[in-house]
Design a protein around this motif. Structure first.
Motif, PDB file in Angstrom:
ATOM      1  N   ASP A 339       0.853  -1.210   0.000  1.00 60.76           N
ATOM      2  CA  ASP A 339       0.000   0.000   0.000  1.00 60.76           C
ATOM      3  C   ASP A 339       0.878   1.245   0.000  1.00 60.76           C
ATOM      4  O   ASP A 339       0.582   2.242  -0.656  1.00 60.76           O
ATOM      5  N   ALA A 340       1.939   1.173   0.803  1.00 63.40           N
ATOM      6  CA  ALA A 340       2.905   2.273   0.896  1.00 63.40           C
ATOM      7  C   ALA A 340       4.214   1.620   1.339  1.00 63.40           C
ATOM      8  O   ALA A 340       4.195   0.714   2.160  1.00 63.40           O
ATOM      9  N   VAL A 341       5.315   2.074   0.769  1.00 64.13           N
ATOM     10  CA  VAL A 341       6.615   1.482   1.110  1.00 64.13           C
ATOM     11  C   VAL A 341       7.528   2.594   1.642  1.00 64.13           C
ATOM     12  O   VAL A 341       7.767   3.582   0.950  1.00 64.13           O
ATOM     13  N   PRO A 342       8.006   2.448   2.888  1.00 65.60           N
ATOM     14  CA  PRO A 342       8.834   3.525   3.447  1.00 65.60           C
ATOM     15  C   PRO A 342      10.177   3.628   2.735  1.00 65.60           C
ATOM     16  O   PRO A 342      10.643   2.677   2.103  1.00 65.60           O
ATOM     17  N   ARG A 343      10.788   4.782   2.872  1.00 66.43           N
ATOM     18  CA  ARG A 343      12.033   5.048   2.137  1.00 66.43           C
ATOM     19  C   ARG A 343      13.153   4.123   2.578  1.00 66.43           C
ATOM     20  O   ARG A 343      13.974   3.718   1.760  1.00 66.43           O
ATOM     21  N   ASP A 344      13.185   3.762   3.867  1.00 70.32           N
ATOM     22  CA  ASP A 344      14.283   2.890   4.305  1.00 70.32           C
ATOM     23  C   ASP A 344      14.104   1.452   3.803  1.00 70.32           C
ATOM     24  O   ASP A 344      15.002   0.629   3.958  1.00 70.32           O
ATOM     25  N   LEU A 345      12.945   1.146   3.197  1.00 68.39           N
ATOM     26  CA  LEU A 345      12.767  -0.169   2.564  1.00 68.39           C
ATOM     27  C   LEU A 345      12.751  -0.028   1.043  1.00 68.39           C
ATOM     28  O   LEU A 345      12.260  -0.905   0.325  1.00 68.39           O
ATOM     29  N   GLY A 346      13.230   1.111   0.564  1.00 66.96           N
ATOM     30  CA  GLY A 346      13.369   1.293  -0.882  1.00 66.96           C
ATOM     31  C   GLY A 346      12.184   1.958  -1.552  1.00 66.96           C
ATOM     32  O   GLY A 346      12.140   2.066  -2.777  1.00 66.96           O
ATOM     33  N   GLY A 347      11.187   2.414  -0.760  1.00 69.60           N
ATOM     34  CA  GLY A 347      10.017   3.059  -1.348  1.00 69.60           C
ATOM     35  C   GLY A 347      10.104   4.570  -1.290  1.00 69.60           C
ATOM     36  O   GLY A 347      11.176   5.139  -1.081  1.00 69.60           O
ATOM     37  N   GLN A 348       8.940   5.207  -1.466  1.00 72.66           N
ATOM     38  CA  GLN A 348       8.884   6.665  -1.535  1.00 72.66           C
ATOM     39  C   GLN A 348       8.028   7.261  -0.425  1.00 72.66           C
ATOM     40  O   GLN A 348       7.978   8.474  -0.265  1.00 72.66           O
ATOM     41  N   ALA A 349       7.329   6.408   0.331  1.00 77.81           N
ATOM     42  CA  ALA A 349       6.349   6.947   1.287  1.00 77.81           C
ATOM     43  C   ALA A 349       7.039   7.556   2.511  1.00 77.81           C
ATOM     44  O   ALA A 349       7.944   6.953   3.087  1.00 77.81           O
ATOM     45  N   GLY A 350       6.585   8.740   2.882  1.00 77.78           N
ATOM     46  CA  GLY A 350       7.106   9.413   4.073  1.00 77.78           C
ATOM     47  C   GLY A 350       6.315   9.006   5.306  1.00 77.78           C
ATOM     48  O   GLY A 350       5.457   8.110   5.259  1.00 77.78           O
ATOM     49  N   CYS A 351       6.592   9.715   6.384  1.00 73.59           N
ATOM     50  CA  CYS A 351       5.954   9.391   7.662  1.00 73.59           C
ATOM     51  C   CYS A 351       4.430   9.533   7.567  1.00 73.59           C
ATOM     52  O   CYS A 351       3.684   8.661   8.015  1.00 73.59           O
ATOM     53  N   ARG A 352       3.986  10.617   6.934  1.00 78.62           N
ATOM     54  CA  ARG A 352       2.533  10.855   6.849  1.00 78.62           C
ATOM     55  C   ARG A 352       1.843   9.785   6.000  1.00 78.62           C
ATOM     56  O   ARG A 352       0.794   9.256   6.380  1.00 78.62           O
ATOM     57  N   ALA A 353       2.451   9.460   4.857  1.00 75.37           N
ATOM     58  CA  ALA A 353       1.818   8.475   3.964  1.00 75.37           C
ATOM     59  C   ALA A 353       1.795   7.088   4.610  1.00 75.37           C
ATOM     60  O   ALA A 353       0.808   6.348   4.489  1.00 75.37           O
ATOM     61  N   MET A 354       2.868   6.732   5.312  1.00 71.79           N
ATOM     62  CA  MET A 354       2.894   5.418   5.973  1.00 71.79           C
ATOM     63  C   MET A 354       1.820   5.343   7.059  1.00 71.79           C
ATOM     64  O   MET A 354       1.120   4.338   7.204  1.00 71.79           O
ATOM     65  N   THR A 355       1.711   6.437   7.830  1.00 71.75           N
ATOM     66  CA  THR A 355       0.719   6.470   8.918  1.00 71.75           C
ATOM     67  C   THR A 355      -0.693   6.354   8.346  1.00 71.75           C
ATOM     68  O   THR A 355      -1.528   5.576   8.841  1.00 71.75           O
ATOM     69  N   ALA A 356      -0.929   7.118   7.267  1.00 69.50           N
ATOM     70  CA  ALA A 356      -2.263   7.093   6.644  1.00 69.50           C
ATOM     71  C   ALA A 356      -2.581   5.694   6.134  1.00 69.50           C
ATOM     72  O   ALA A 356      -3.719   5.215   6.256  1.00 69.50           O
ATOM     73  N   ALA A 357      -1.573   5.008   5.581  1.00 66.13           N
ATOM     74  CA  ALA A 357      -1.811   3.664   5.035  1.00 66.13           C
ATOM     75  C   ALA A 357      -2.203   2.697   6.148  1.00 66.13           C
ATOM     76  O   ALA A 357      -3.126   1.879   5.991  1.00 66.13           O
ATOM     77  N   VAL A 358      -1.522   2.791   7.282  1.00 69.39           N
ATOM     78  CA  VAL A 358      -1.847   1.883   8.405  1.00 69.39           C
ATOM     79  C   VAL A 358      -3.253   2.200   8.932  1.00 69.39           C
ATOM     80  O   VAL A 358      -4.068   1.297   9.188  1.00 69.39           O
ATOM     81  N   ILE A 359      -3.553   3.482   9.055  1.00 71.20           N
ATOM     82  CA  ILE A 359      -4.875   3.881   9.562  1.00 71.20           C
ATOM     83  C   ILE A 359      -5.980   3.425   8.600  1.00 71.20           C
ATOM     84  O   ILE A 359      -7.044   2.955   9.024  1.00 71.20           O
ATOM     85  N   ARG A 360      -5.709   3.529   7.293  1.00 71.03           N
ATOM     86  CA  ARG A 360      -6.708   3.065   6.304  1.00 71.03           C
ATOM     87  C   ARG A 360      -7.022   1.581   6.493  1.00 71.03           C
ATOM     88  O   ARG A 360      -8.168   1.166   6.476  1.00 71.03           O
ATOM     89  N   ARG A 361      -5.963   0.788   6.681  1.00 70.21           N
ATOM     90  CA  ARG A 361      -6.182  -0.653   6.882  1.00 70.21           C
ATOM     91  C   ARG A 361      -6.990  -0.917   8.158  1.00 70.21           C
ATOM     92  O   ARG A 361      -7.877  -1.771   8.174  1.00 70.21           O
ATOM     93  N   LEU A 362      -6.674  -0.176   9.207  1.00 66.03           N
ATOM     94  CA  LEU A 362      -7.414  -0.355  10.464  1.00 66.03           C
ATOM     95  C   LEU A 362      -8.886   0.029  10.290  1.00 66.03           C
ATOM     96  O   LEU A 362      -9.784  -0.665  10.778  1.00 66.03           O
ATOM     97  N   ALA A 363      -9.101   1.135   9.565  1.00 66.29           N
ATOM     98  CA  ALA A 363     -10.469   1.618   9.374  1.00 66.29           C
ATOM     99  C   ALA A 363     -11.270   0.620   8.542  1.00 66.29           C
ATOM    100  O   ALA A 363     -12.441   0.330   8.840  1.00 66.29           O
ATOM    101  N   THR A 364     -10.630   0.045   7.527  1.00 67.68           N
ATOM    102  CA  THR A 364     -11.314  -0.939   6.673  1.00 67.68           C
ATOM    103  C   THR A 364     -11.700  -2.158   7.504  1.00 67.68           C
ATOM    104  O   THR A 364     -12.828  -2.663   7.434  1.00 67.68           O
ATOM    105  N   GLU A 365     -10.760  -2.608   8.319  1.00 64.48           N
ATOM    106  CA  GLU A 365     -10.989  -3.790   9.144  1.00 64.48           C
ATOM    107  C   GLU A 365     -12.127  -3.521  10.144  1.00 64.48           C
ATOM    108  O   GLU A 365     -12.974  -4.369  10.390  1.00 64.48           O
ATOM    109  N   ARG A 366     -12.150  -2.300  10.669  1.00 59.22           N
ATOM    110  CA  ARG A 366     -13.208  -1.884  11.598  1.00 59.22           C
ATOM    111  C   ARG A 366     -14.578  -1.983  10.934  1.00 59.22           C
ATOM    112  O   ARG A 366     -15.531  -2.515  11.502  1.00 59.22           O
ATOM    113  N   GLN A 367     -14.646  -1.454   9.694  1.00 59.03           N
ATOM    114  CA  GLN A 367     -15.929  -1.504   8.974  1.00 59.03           C
ATOM    115  C   GLN A 367     -16.320  -2.941   8.671  1.00 59.03           C
ATOM    116  O   GLN A 367     -17.467  -3.341   8.831  1.00 59.03           O
TER     117      GLN A 367
END
Ligand code: ATP
Length: 376
Positions: A339-367
């Motif tokens: 969904d998002a790959v952090p820069r230290d794992l070779g991706g482009q996602a920053g702190c905000r994008a990584m956080t949003a991706a985790v929250i999205r997964r949690l919200a989906t699971e909640r629904q």
């Protein structure tokens, strides 16, 4: 007994500390609902010391002492040092460690789906062990107490006590009992990592672990010298379940373990005593990337999951334990599905994008599961 609400004292700290800590607060709120955790924010760290002369202000310490758990970003700035050349920032968690007697530093090393290990033959599930670093004595007990004789001779003393080893050994055996054993053979195994062939202090460390082992016939005791351990963690990481080590050795081998599963940005840490727990990512404050939205928050988020599970176990609160599971599953899904790959794992996602991706997964699971009603 489950409580209505848990008080969490947070200290953002320095460098990337504020971004990763606040990211974790947002994720934990999503996982637990708005009311189960009450976060209070407190000052501390190297920058705070530069402004006020306090790395851990008295009111911050008081809040940490009364809170149910402490969540910390990271502390330390390279230029902010004491007269002896040692860094000020480290004193924030060192003081908390000693004053709150956080004797077991728990550092899980787990290869997640979707993360390529530099050890290319290992898959998710095959690396899954926990390093328990003795956190209150060993060589680091001498910090601030070593001798510098006329600028000619310096000494620091390695301190090992029976009480210190007994409690961390017992903690490690108990931890093994809660786990599923080593990935290789499913055996519960407690490996004592030392240098017992060279120094009496380590021979004593091993002997006391052996004594405690008598109480745990269901967990295999195993030994490794620390130099051999650096090879084993690369060559046969699947052999390990729980590893206990003296303070400095635990510090060193946990960085090695972190490197095998994708780096410090994925490595959580819990510092636990009988009454208090401090949770922070295993990495430092990374001033080189601070404030640019480049840091990965995953290590701190996974530390937050450790905090939920520890609180849940202590208070017999299944809401917290299942929230911990959900946070880890959300991180796993984000990594596995890319969904998002952090820069230290070779991706482009920053702190905000990584956080949003985790929250999205949690919200989906909640629904999907309607978990919201039970969590809040
Ligand atoms: P300390 O001694 O306080 O543990 P350190 O000197 O080992 O700190 P870190 O602050 O952990 O160093 O940083 C080491 C390197 O890893 C830096 O290049 C930093 O940018 C990078 N790094 C650390 N944490 C993260 C993170 N969460 N996300 C991305 N990169 C990170």
């Amino acid at each position: 007994m489950p409580l209505k609400q848990y008080e969490i004292a947070t200290i953002d700290g320095d460098g990337i500390g504020p971004e990763v800590c606040q990211a974790t607060v947002a994720v934990l709120r999503e996982a637990c609902g708005a009311d189960l955790l009450n976060f209070s924010h407190h000052d501390g760290g190297a920058d705070h010391y530069a402004r006020t002369g306090h790395v851990l202000p008295p009111d911050t310490f008081a809040a940490c002492k009364t809170a149910h758990a402490i969540l910390h970003g990271a502390a330390g700035m390279p230029g902010i040092t004491y007269a002896d050349g040692t860094e000020v920032g480290n004193d924030l968690h060192l003081q908390l460690r000693f004053k709150l007697d956080l004797y077991a530093n728990v550092r899980p090393v787990r290869l997640w789906k979707g993360v390529r290990s530099p050890l290319r033959d290992w898959q998710a599930g095959q690396i899954d062990y926990v390093i328990v670093r003795e956190n209150t004595e060993g060589l680091y007990a001498s910090r601030g107490g070593g001798i510098n004789l006329r600028g000619e001779v310096c000494t620091d003393t390695l301190v090992v006590t029976r009480k210190g080893v007994e409690r961390v050994a017992r903690f490690s055996f108990e931890l093994s009992r809660k786990r599923q054993g080593a990935p290789r053979d499913g055996k519960r195994r407690m490996t004592v990592c030392d240098k017992a062939n060279i120094l009496r202090s380590y021979a004593f460390f091993r002997a006391v672990c052996d004594e405690v082992a008598q109480e745990y016939g269901d967990v295999e005791i195993d030994y490794a010298y620390v130099d051999a351990m650096t090879v084993h963690l690369v060559k046969r990481p699947d052999y390990y379940d729980v590893i206990v080590a003296e303070n400095m050795f635990g510090d060193i081998i946990s960085d090695l373990g972190a490197a095998t599963i994708g780096g410090m940005g994925l490595s959580p840490s819990a510092e636990l005593g009988d009454h208090h727990g401090l949770f922070q990512g295993a990495h430092g404050s990374a001033p080189d990337i601070a404030g640019q939205d480049l840091a990965s928050p995953l290590a701190t988020i996974l530390s937050g999951a450790l905090m939920l599970r520890w609180l849940g176990d202590r208070h017999d609160d299944t809401r917290l334990v299942s929230a911990a599971d959900r946070v880890e599953q959300a991180v796993e899904q984000v990594l596995a599905e890319g969904d998002a790959v952090p820069r230290d794992l070779g991706g482009q996602a920053g702190c905000r994008a990584m956080t949003a991706a985790v929250i999205r997964r949690l919200a989906t699971e909640r629904q999907d599961t309607g978990i919201a009603e039970t969590a809040t």
